[in-house]
Enzyme design. Structure first.
Site, PDB file in Angstrom:
ATOM      1  N   LYS A   1      32.406  35.572  35.464  1.00 18.68           N
ATOM      2  CA  LYS A   1      32.477  34.106  35.329  1.00 18.68           C
ATOM      3  C   LYS A   1      31.296  33.413  35.984  1.00 18.68           C
ATOM      4  O   LYS A   1      30.626  33.973  36.867  1.00 18.68           O
ATOM      5  CB  LYS A   1      33.783  33.581  35.921  1.00 18.68           C
ATOM      6  CG  LYS A   1      34.049  33.936  37.403  1.00 18.68           C
ATOM      7  CD  LYS A   1      33.400  33.028  38.417  1.00 18.68           C
ATOM      8  CE  LYS A   1      33.557  33.546  39.842  1.00 18.68           C
ATOM      9  NZ  LYS A   1      32.700  32.903  40.825  1.00 18.68           N
TER      10      LYS A   1
ATOM     11  N   ASP B   1      40.098  34.280  42.534  1.00 20.84           N
ATOM     12  CA  ASP B   1      39.423  34.319  41.228  1.00 20.84           C
ATOM     13  C   ASP B   1      40.118  35.238  40.219  1.00 20.84           C
ATOM     14  O   ASP B   1      39.732  35.268  39.045  1.00 20.84           O
ATOM     15  CB  ASP B   1      37.979  34.823  41.377  1.00 20.84           C
ATOM     16  CG  ASP B   1      37.084  33.817  42.096  1.00 20.84           C
ATOM     17  OD1 ASP B   1      37.525  32.674  42.302  1.00 20.84           O
ATOM     18  OD2 ASP B   1      35.955  34.193  42.440  1.00 20.84           O
TER      19      ASP B   1
HETATM   20  P1  ATP Z   1      33.616  36.767  44.842  1.00 24.50           P
HETATM   21  O1  ATP Z   1      34.601  37.011  43.754  1.00 24.50           O
HETATM   22  O2  ATP Z   1      34.193  36.827  46.229  1.00 24.50           O
HETATM   23  O3  ATP Z   1      32.688  35.609  44.588  1.00 24.50           O
HETATM   24  P2  ATP Z   1      31.476  38.400  44.050  1.00 24.50           P
HETATM   25  O4  ATP Z   1      31.679  38.100  42.627  1.00 24.50           O
HETATM   26  O5  ATP Z   1      30.269  37.788  44.704  1.00 24.50           O
HETATM   27  O6  ATP Z   1      32.737  38.055  44.867  1.00 24.50           O
HETATM   28  P3  ATP Z   1      32.223  41.169  43.813  1.00 24.50           P
HETATM   29  O7  ATP Z   1      31.297  42.031  43.049  1.00 24.50           O
HETATM   30  O8  ATP Z   1      33.492  40.776  43.180  1.00 24.50           O
HETATM   31  O9  ATP Z   1      31.376  39.929  44.285  1.00 24.50           O
HETATM   32  O10 ATP Z   1      32.549  41.925  45.188  1.00 24.50           O
HETATM   33  C1  ATP Z   1      32.336  41.473  46.491  1.00 24.50           C
HETATM   34  C2  ATP Z   1      32.613  42.627  47.471  1.00 24.50           C
HETATM   35  O11 ATP Z   1      33.941  43.108  47.278  1.00 24.50           O
HETATM   36  C3  ATP Z   1      31.711  43.825  47.233  1.00 24.50           C
HETATM   37  O12 ATP Z   1      30.601  43.751  48.069  1.00 24.50           O
HETATM   38  C4  ATP Z   1      32.592  45.029  47.527  1.00 24.50           C
HETATM   39  O13 ATP Z   1      32.430  45.448  48.849  1.00 24.50           O
HETATM   40  C5  ATP Z   1      34.025  44.524  47.398  1.00 24.50           C
HETATM   41  N1  ATP Z   1      34.768  45.034  46.205  1.00 24.50           N
HETATM   42  C6  ATP Z   1      36.080  45.307  46.172  1.00 24.50           C
HETATM   43  N2  ATP Z   1      36.464  45.713  44.946  1.00 24.50           N
HETATM   44  C7  ATP Z   1      35.374  45.706  44.165  1.00 24.50           C
HETATM   45  C8  ATP Z   1      35.142  46.032  42.803  1.00 24.50           C
HETATM   46  N3  ATP Z   1      36.110  46.476  41.997  1.00 24.50           N
HETATM   47  N4  ATP Z   1      33.903  45.867  42.331  1.00 24.50           N
HETATM   48  C9  ATP Z   1      32.921  45.416  43.157  1.00 24.50           C
HETATM   49  N5  ATP Z   1      33.076  45.137  44.448  1.00 24.50           N
HETATM   50  C10 ATP Z   1      34.290  45.259  44.971  1.00 24.50           C
END
Ligand code: ATP
Length: 310
Positions: free
Chosen positions: A17, A145
């Protein structure tokens, strides 16, 4: 016969998103900030394949740094599968294969998409038969989210971002995404925002604990006119994200110079989302960015939420 129960595997796809608008209010006692946001699901997908197993396990592909994604209970998809098993009284496990395309820690909700996909995949694999409303309730317990990744499309999120209402969006919006090799931690960016506000004495003038999305944002989405939308895309976390990564500002300016209508930090960053007028202009923006050594992705939104592919 219940076909889902007999399937050996279930393949679900869920979108990443962009926050087209992200207003951040004050911090509640539980540590969460009040939010008013507009999510748009875009055509960059996470694929999750669930297979029957006695225990719970996860494999991940599509990431440059294998250590960036935990494979244990810290993984949101693992937590989703275990939560569903416990809610359904299911006593076996699942082997989850995650094929990532959404940048890790990129501000595009990749982990939340994996969790939503795992909920839908395990529900189908195990023949749980939970209603959409029940899956949403579980999703909200996993993270703010996650309900949106189930829902998809374009939606307004209030509360912690988890109270969702669909937003009308006409047509298609073209975005060029510029990912960054180094992820940004969401809590660090929120912490920086609090610090910047404190420095400015915002505590004397407390940010509100309940906010709304400004009407012009919703009107622009309804009109389907990217130029109009470019006038109202906004992110309260942008200043904090740019404080952590000043070079991102240059990326936004390069994108606009190359023909994008506007650029914004996606969620807590560091991915930059450049709104373009049409697919041709998106391609032109991509080729100009490449000249500066910046690789990018052309996506469009809105797209549907987590869906069973096979
Ligand atoms: P947010 O949804 O908090 O904005 P984001 O989109 O910036 O997060 P994500 O890739 O969803 O980032 O992951 C953030 C952190 O969560 C990663 O650094 C990782 O340590 C942890 N994590 C837990 N589950 C997952 C997953 N399935 N994929 C990626 N990261 C994950």
């Amino acid at each position: 016969m219940n076909v889902a129960r007999t399937a050996e595997s279930v393949h679900v796809r869920a979108p990443g998103k962009i926050n087209v608008y992200l207003g951040v209010g004050g911090r509640h006692d539980d540590g969460y900030h009040a939010l008013a946001t507009v999510f748009q699901a875009v055509s960059l997908y996470e694929d999750v394949i669930a297979r029957h197993a006695d225990d719970f396990s996860i494999t991940v592909s599509g990431v440059e740094d294998p250590d960036s994604v935990p494979l244990d209970d810290r993984n949101l998809a693992m937590r989703a599968a275990k939560l569903l098993a416990s809610a359904a009284g299911y006593d076996r496990g699942v082997a989850l294969e995650i094929r990532k395309s959404v940048p890790v820690a990129g501000g595009m909700g990749g982990g939340s998409a994996d969790a939503a996909a795992a909920l839908v995949a395990c529900d189908a694999l195990w023949g749980t038969g939970f209603s959409t409303a029940r899956l949403h309730e579980l999703a909200a317990r996993l993270g703010a989210d996650v309900p949106f990744a189930l829902h998809g499309g374009t939606a307004v999120g209030t509360g912690r971002g988890d109270q969702l209402n669909p937003a009308l969006a006409r047509g298609r919006f073209d975005w060029v995404l510029v990912p960054n090799e180094l992820g940004l931690s969401t809590p660090v960016v929120y912490g920086r925002l609090d610090a910047l506000r404190e420095e400015r004495g915002a505590l004397a003038d407390d940010p509100p604990l309940s906010l709304d999305v400004p009407i012009p944002v919703l009107q622009a989405l309804r009109s389907g006119d990217p130029e109009l939308l470019s006038e109202s895309i906004y992110n309260d976390l942008q200043e904090a994200a740019l404080h952590e990564r000043p070079e991102l500002e240059t990326t936004i300016l390069r994108g606009i110079h190359a023909g994008a209508l506007q650029g914004i930090v996606s969620g807590s960053g560091p991915t930059i989302a450049l709104l373009c007028g049409d697919p041709e202009s998106a391609q032109q923006v991509q080729s100009e960015l490449r000249v500066h050594g910046l690789e990018s992705l052309h996506v469009h939104g809105p797209v549907p939420g987590a869906r069973v592919i096979s």
